[in-house]
Enzyme design. Structure first.
Site, PDB file in Angstrom:
ATOM      1  N   HIS A  80      60.936  11.325  29.794  1.00  0.00           N
ATOM      2  CA  HIS A  80      60.018  10.404  30.481  1.00  0.00           C
ATOM      3  C   HIS A  80      60.785   9.262  31.157  1.00  0.00           C
ATOM      4  O   HIS A  80      60.311   8.123  31.207  1.00  0.00           O
ATOM      5  CB  HIS A  80      58.977   9.825  29.520  1.00  0.00           C
ATOM      6  CG  HIS A  80      58.064  10.841  28.909  1.00  0.00           C
ATOM      7  ND1 HIS A  80      56.845  11.180  29.426  1.00  0.00           N
ATOM      8  CD2 HIS A  80      58.207  11.641  27.813  1.00  0.00           C
ATOM      9  CE1 HIS A  80      56.265  12.107  28.684  1.00  0.00           C
ATOM     10  NE2 HIS A  80      57.080  12.412  27.695  1.00  0.00           N
ATOM     11  N   HIS A  89      54.881   3.607  21.259  1.00  0.00           N
ATOM     12  CA  HIS A  89      55.109   4.266  19.974  1.00  0.00           C
ATOM     13  C   HIS A  89      53.767   4.760  19.431  1.00  0.00           C
ATOM     14  O   HIS A  89      52.860   3.947  19.227  1.00  0.00           O
ATOM     15  CB  HIS A  89      55.721   3.256  18.997  1.00  0.00           C
ATOM     16  CG  HIS A  89      56.223   3.868  17.731  1.00  0.00           C
ATOM     17  ND1 HIS A  89      55.674   5.009  17.182  1.00  0.00           N
ATOM     18  CD2 HIS A  89      57.226   3.500  16.907  1.00  0.00           C
ATOM     19  CE1 HIS A  89      56.324   5.309  16.076  1.00  0.00           C
ATOM     20  NE2 HIS A  89      57.273   4.417  15.889  1.00  0.00           N
ATOM     21  N   ASN A 132      49.816  12.644  27.169  1.00  0.00           N
ATOM     22  CA  ASN A 132      50.267  13.387  28.346  1.00  0.00           C
ATOM     23  C   ASN A 132      49.058  13.788  29.184  1.00  0.00           C
ATOM     24  O   ASN A 132      47.919  13.631  28.754  1.00  0.00           O
ATOM     25  CB  ASN A 132      51.013  14.656  27.920  1.00  0.00           C
ATOM     26  CG  ASN A 132      52.461  14.381  27.509  1.00  0.00           C
ATOM     27  OD1 ASN A 132      53.040  13.360  27.885  1.00  0.00           O
ATOM     28  ND2 ASN A 132      53.027  15.287  26.747  1.00  0.00           N
ATOM     29  N   TYR A 188      60.203   7.257  17.901  1.00  0.00           N
ATOM     30  CA  TYR A 188      60.034   6.264  18.968  1.00  0.00           C
ATOM     31  C   TYR A 188      60.727   4.935  18.667  1.00  0.00           C
ATOM     32  O   TYR A 188      61.367   4.355  19.539  1.00  0.00           O
ATOM     33  CB  TYR A 188      58.541   6.066  19.290  1.00  0.00           C
ATOM     34  CG  TYR A 188      57.976   7.248  20.060  1.00  0.00           C
ATOM     35  CD1 TYR A 188      57.818   8.478  19.439  1.00  0.00           C
ATOM     36  CD2 TYR A 188      57.641   7.154  21.400  1.00  0.00           C
ATOM     37  CE1 TYR A 188      57.330   9.570  20.127  1.00  0.00           C
ATOM     38  CE2 TYR A 188      57.149   8.249  22.093  1.00  0.00           C
ATOM     39  CZ  TYR A 188      56.994   9.448  21.452  1.00  0.00           C
ATOM     40  OH  TYR A 188      56.524  10.534  22.144  1.00  0.00           O
TER      41      TYR A 188
HETATM   42 FE1  HDD Z   1      57.350  11.687  23.337  1.00  0.00          FE
HETATM   43  C1  HDD Z   1      58.626   9.199  25.243  1.00  0.00           C
HETATM   44  C2  HDD Z   1      54.416  11.573  25.113  1.00  0.00           C
HETATM   45  C3  HDD Z   1      56.265  14.519  21.736  1.00  0.00           C
HETATM   46  C4  HDD Z   1      60.028  11.543  21.324  1.00  0.00           C
HETATM   47  N1  HDD Z   1      56.668  10.594  24.880  1.00  0.00           N
HETATM   48  C5  HDD Z   1      57.332   9.615  25.543  1.00  0.00           C
HETATM   49  C6  HDD Z   1      56.514   9.069  26.563  1.00  0.00           C
HETATM   50  C7  HDD Z   1      55.326   9.749  26.546  1.00  0.00           C
HETATM   51  C8  HDD Z   1      55.421  10.711  25.466  1.00  0.00           C
HETATM   52  C9  HDD Z   1      54.143   9.527  27.445  1.00  0.00           C
HETATM   53  C10 HDD Z   1      56.921   7.978  27.533  1.00  0.00           C
HETATM   54  C11 HDD Z   1      56.437   6.639  27.079  1.00  0.00           C
HETATM   55  C12 HDD Z   1      56.809   5.595  28.106  1.00  0.00           C
HETATM   56  O1  HDD Z   1      56.210   5.613  29.188  1.00  0.00           O
HETATM   57  O2  HDD Z   1      57.707   4.813  27.811  1.00  0.00           O
HETATM   58  N2  HDD Z   1      55.714  12.853  23.456  1.00  0.00           N
HETATM   59  C13 HDD Z   1      54.576  12.583  24.165  1.00  0.00           C
HETATM   60  C14 HDD Z   1      53.532  13.507  23.783  1.00  0.00           C
HETATM   61  C15 HDD Z   1      54.067  14.342  22.858  1.00  0.00           C
HETATM   62  C16 HDD Z   1      55.424  13.925  22.634  1.00  0.00           C
HETATM   63  C17 HDD Z   1      52.123  13.486  24.334  1.00  0.00           C
HETATM   64  C18 HDD Z   1      53.425  15.467  22.123  1.00  0.00           C
HETATM   65  C19 HDD Z   1      52.215  15.474  21.754  1.00  0.00           C
HETATM   66  N3  HDD Z   1      58.046  12.843  21.845  1.00  0.00           N
HETATM   67  C20 HDD Z   1      57.433  13.941  21.292  1.00  0.00           C
HETATM   68  C21 HDD Z   1      58.182  14.381  20.134  1.00  0.00           C
HETATM   69  C22 HDD Z   1      59.230  13.525  20.003  1.00  0.00           C
HETATM   70  C23 HDD Z   1      59.136  12.579  21.089  1.00  0.00           C
HETATM   71  C24 HDD Z   1      57.822  15.565  19.249  1.00  0.00           C
HETATM   72  C25 HDD Z   1      60.322  13.499  18.969  1.00  0.00           C
HETATM   73  C26 HDD Z   1      60.161  13.829  17.741  1.00  0.00           C
HETATM   74  N4  HDD Z   1      59.078  10.621  23.357  1.00  0.00           N
HETATM   75  C27 HDD Z   1      60.014  10.696  22.389  1.00  0.00           C
HETATM   76  C28 HDD Z   1      61.128   9.680  22.555  1.00  0.00           C
HETATM   77  C29 HDD Z   1      60.647   8.906  23.810  1.00  0.00           C
HETATM   78  C30 HDD Z   1      59.364   9.615  24.198  1.00  0.00           C
HETATM   79  C31 HDD Z   1      62.480  10.249  22.595  1.00  0.00           C
HETATM   80  C32 HDD Z   1      61.631   8.728  24.956  1.00  0.00           C
HETATM   81  C33 HDD Z   1      61.531   7.305  25.380  1.00  0.00           C
HETATM   82  C34 HDD Z   1      60.675   6.680  24.409  1.00  0.00           C
HETATM   83  O3  HDD Z   1      60.289   7.589  23.454  1.00  0.00           O
HETATM   84  O4  HDD Z   1      60.344   5.517  24.379  1.00  0.00           O
HETATM   85  O5  HDD Z   1      61.218   8.881  21.448  1.00  0.00           O
END
Ligand code: HDD
Length: 712
Positions: free
Chosen positions: A78, A342, A151, A365
């Site tokens: 993202h 988060h 999402n 997160y």
């Molecule tokens: Fe995630 C970012 C949505 C599964 C780990 N995620 C992130 C963002 C969105 C989502 C919208 C961007 C937020 C922003 O604008 O800063 N993610 C989802 C959805 C998921 C999902 C809807 C499944 C239902 N994500 C998911 C899993 C993991 C992560 C299973 C790890 C175990 N996601 C992250 C992250 C991020 C992230 C690596 C990257 C940047 C951040 O968190 O702030 O932690």
């Protein structure tokens, strides 16, 4: 002007809070970070006119050091996104189902900051990649921050967070050469997916037009997991969250998406920004599907499985409020880049379930913000801090802003009078929902998670013919980019379990034996000591055969707000008619742009000057939703001399867009390839703005059979 107007939006306590940290240099004297006024910001301090720069030059050192450090790591996923401020408004008092205070009163407004994103591409990639879109909303409630990190698709690729790093490694550009950019990787992504049948439902969504939205304000949002709503009596409901766009759900075609990526990689970002600047505020309704605790096991899928939806036919969406985005950020980095979402930021009244994907997210997160924002004090960054007071015993850490007074930083204490106190539930204290949990400590997956195909099938079979065709083409495109034949074959094999006709069509495009259907095992994701047979998908059937709401076309919305209409014009155009259309379109919240052979001004037939928005060289039909060729023979004659004007119309026709041609404008139309059809669908001759506007509201004219025969 408009931007200024937007800043006067109704009260927003978060914006007031942000103003405490807002700086504006206009009319001010320049100073360095120590507050010392700067006399020369252009020349470094040197020994002699042509001599070396002196180490002593603190002005130079400070300026350069700050610059050298002005990047932070982009989000691992993202990374590319855009955000906006706004408000959430509750439609009523929903305290029966949740004690969340932002849902406790009709008309109650809560400030929000929403960030949309693509998942795979880097920060500087293109908006129109085929990808999932992030839809993350931070509610600054009067009980603390609540983040709904969703999402634009209601399911996910994997069932367990343990596999998230693998998924992301597979989908991001390949390890050796970092190819491809802003797309899912070819061999690595499909290698992974072809061994991961649980992803098939999500793959259907990603290969559908949902992955190439026309606008961020024309896509739905979903919380994905099943969460809980808990009321003040401690009673819980399972809940799925939905955002429904006021403008309906619309997409572009894949061919347009690819061209837009070249013509305007900021297409969605610009669209969101301009809509807000023009006062056409994007809006979504917020709804929930509620399931009583006692009904947890009544479905033919597991509510904890994030690869499943609850079809709206089984549980309708109850609308609780709306979100309006009405203010652009002042500073991209300070707000959009530093905002930290988060799924674990919840307020009283909202709680988690044991969905293993959600549980893993609850760890990831905060962990990622620690590296991305540099330490544990990221919650103090203005965009992240709540509008409620923060008092606790956390201290220190990089970049600490708060100056905590007093001796105590521990609890219990007597020295600080026991402060800060814990809050009783009645005073807003968060109390986790009490759920009975029992079992052995194991690494295993419940059998109820083994149905991987029934909803993939339901999704595909609920699409209109046009949408199914787009899915076939998307799969042919994506798998066609895969170099290794065995991966393509495995994927076609997997597709046969979704829908055999789909698999055959894709196979044909890939030149693969269309009757290829693999025997089990399809699933390669199980413990080393397990018997693979125990982990293979079950061939379950969905309890319903079709779910109408899964088609984008089931939610067209009303009107043409946010649409862009191109007006092809040159000297001699009927200026009065141009104005008539422009006013009519503006009244409906649409934008129109004059496109001509050159920039600057053209002269209408009546002698009035008309400002040109874009020359043909700087724009393209793919950036518009419809095209008008106004009356004016002289204008049309000049335009038809330029093949780009003809191509503009032909391409719009190829992409199923509505076209209006008036009077002498038909001279330009007659030069197009599309005009060979004597009865072209969706092209209006001399019908006036009303018909044109009604047509644009339908978005596209999919019934135009000869569209893709146009050779542009
Ligand atoms: Fe995630 C970012 C949505 C599964 C780990 N995620 C992130 C963002 C969105 C989502 C919208 C961007 C937020 C922003 O604008 O800063 N993610 C989802 C959805 C998921 C999902 C809807 C499944 C239902 N994500 C998911 C899993 C993991 C992560 C299973 C790890 C175990 N996601 C992250 C992250 C991020 C992230 C690596 C990257 C940047 C951040 O968190 O702030 O932690």
């Amino acid at each position: 002007m408009d931007a200024e107007k937007n800043k006067e939006k109704p009260e927003n306590s978060k914006i007031d809070d942000l103003y405490m940290n807002t700086e504006d240099g206009s009319g001010e004297v320049m100073s360095n970070n120590q507050g010392v006024r700067v006399n020369d910001d252009h020349n470094s301090l040197t020994a002699g006119e042509r001599g070396p720069t002196l180490l002593e030059d603190f002005q130079f050192r400070e300026k350069m050091t700050h610059f050298d450090h002005e990047r932070i790591p982009e989000r691992i996923v993202h990374a590319r996104g855009e955000g906006a401020h706004g408000f959430f408004e509750s439609y009523g008092d929903f305290s029966e189902i949740t004690r969340a205070s932002f849902l406790s009163e009709k008309g109650k407004r809560t400030p929000v900051f929403t960030r949309f994103s693509t998942v795979a591409g880097f920060k500087g990639s293109t908006d129109l990649a085929r990808d999932v879109r992030g839809f993350a909303v931070k509610f600054y409630t009067d009980e603390g921050n609540y983040d709904l990190v969703g999402n634009n698709m209601p399911v996910f690729f994997i069932q367990d967070a343990m596999k998230f790093p693998d998924l992301v490694h597979a989908v991001k550009p390949e390890q050796d050469n970092e190819i491809p950019q802003a797309a899912s990787a070819h061999d690595t992504f499909w290698d992974f997916i072809s061994l991961m049948p649980e992803s098939m439902h999500m793959i259907m969504w990603v290969m559908s037009d949902r992955a190439i939205p026309r606008s961020l304000s024309m896509m739905e949002g979903f919380g994905v997991h099943t969460f809980r709503f808990v009321n003040s009596k401690g009673e819980s409901h399972f809940v799925k969250f939905h955002w429904k766009p006021k403008l309906g759900t619309h997409s572009v075609t894949w061919e347009e998406a690819q061209k837009i990526s070249g013509q305007d990689p900021d297409f969605h970002r610009r669209d969101l920004w301009e809509a807000i600047e023009n006062g056409n505020f994007p809006e979504w309704e917020f709804g929930v599907q509620l399931v009583e605790e006692k009904d947890e096991h009544k479905f033919d899928f597991d509510l904890l499985d994030p690869t499943k939806i609850i079809p709206e036919e089984l549980v309708p969406v109850k609308i609780l409020g709306r979100m309006v985005l009405n203010r652009n950020p002042d500073n991209f980095f300070a707000e959009t880049e530093q905002v930290a979402f988060h799924p674990g930021h919840v307020v009283p009244g909202i709680d988690f379930t044991n969905d293993p994907l959600l549980q893993g997210r609850l760890f990831s997160y905060t962990d990622t913000q620690l590296i991305r924002l540099g330490g544990p004090n990221f919650a103090e960054i203005p965009i992240n801090r709540p509008i409620t007071p923060v008092h606790n015993n956390q201290r220190g850490g990089y970049m600490r802003q708060t100056i905590n007074r007093g001796k105590g930083s521990y609890s219990p204490n007597q020295i600080s009078g026991g402060c800060p106190f814990q809050a009783k539930m009645a005073d807003g204290g968060f109390v986790s929902h009490q759920e009975k949990v029992e079992g052995y400590k194991i690494r295993n997956r419940s059998k109820s998670f083994m149905d991987h195909f029934s909803q993939a099938k339901l999704f595909y079979e609920s699409q209109t013919e046009v949408e199914q065709d787009h899915i076939v083409k998307a799969l042919r495109f994506e798998l066609g980019k895969v170099g290794r034949e065995e991966i393509r074959e495995r994927m076609v094999g997997m597709l046969t379990y979704v829908n055999e006709s789909l698999a055959k069509k894709v196979a044909l495009g890939l030149g693969i034996n269309p009757i290829f259907k693999p025997d089990m095992p399809l699933n390669h994701s199980f413990p080393a000591d397990a018997n693979p047979a125990d982990y293979q998908p079950t061939e379950a059937k969905s309890s319903i055969e079709k779910s109408e709401k899964l088609s984008l076309m089931a939610s067209p919305g009303k009107g043409i707000q946010g649409r862009s209409i191109a007006i092809l014009a040159n000297d001699g155009v009927d200026g009065g008619q141009v104005e008539l259309y422009q006013d009519a379109l503006k009244n409906e919240g649409a934008n129109s742009k004059i496109i001509s052979l050159h920039s600057g001004w053209i002269t209408g037939a009546e002698g009035a000057k008309i400002k040109v928005d874009h020359s043909l060289a700087t724009t393209s039909s793919v950036l518009f939703d419809a095209v008008l060729v106004p009356d004016g023979l002289q204008s049309a004659e000049a335009l038809k001399e330029d093949s780009t004007a003809i191509r503009f119309l032909d391409e719009a026709y190829r992409h199923y867009k509505f076209i209006a041609v008036n009077g002498g404008g038909s001279d330009l139309w007659a030069s197009t390839y599309a005009s060979k059809n004597s009865d072209p669908k969706g092209v209006f001759f001399d019908e006036g703005p009303g018909t044109f506007i009604d047509a644009i509201a339908k978005h596209r004219i999919w019934e135009r059979e000869d569209a893709e025969k146009i050779p542009v």
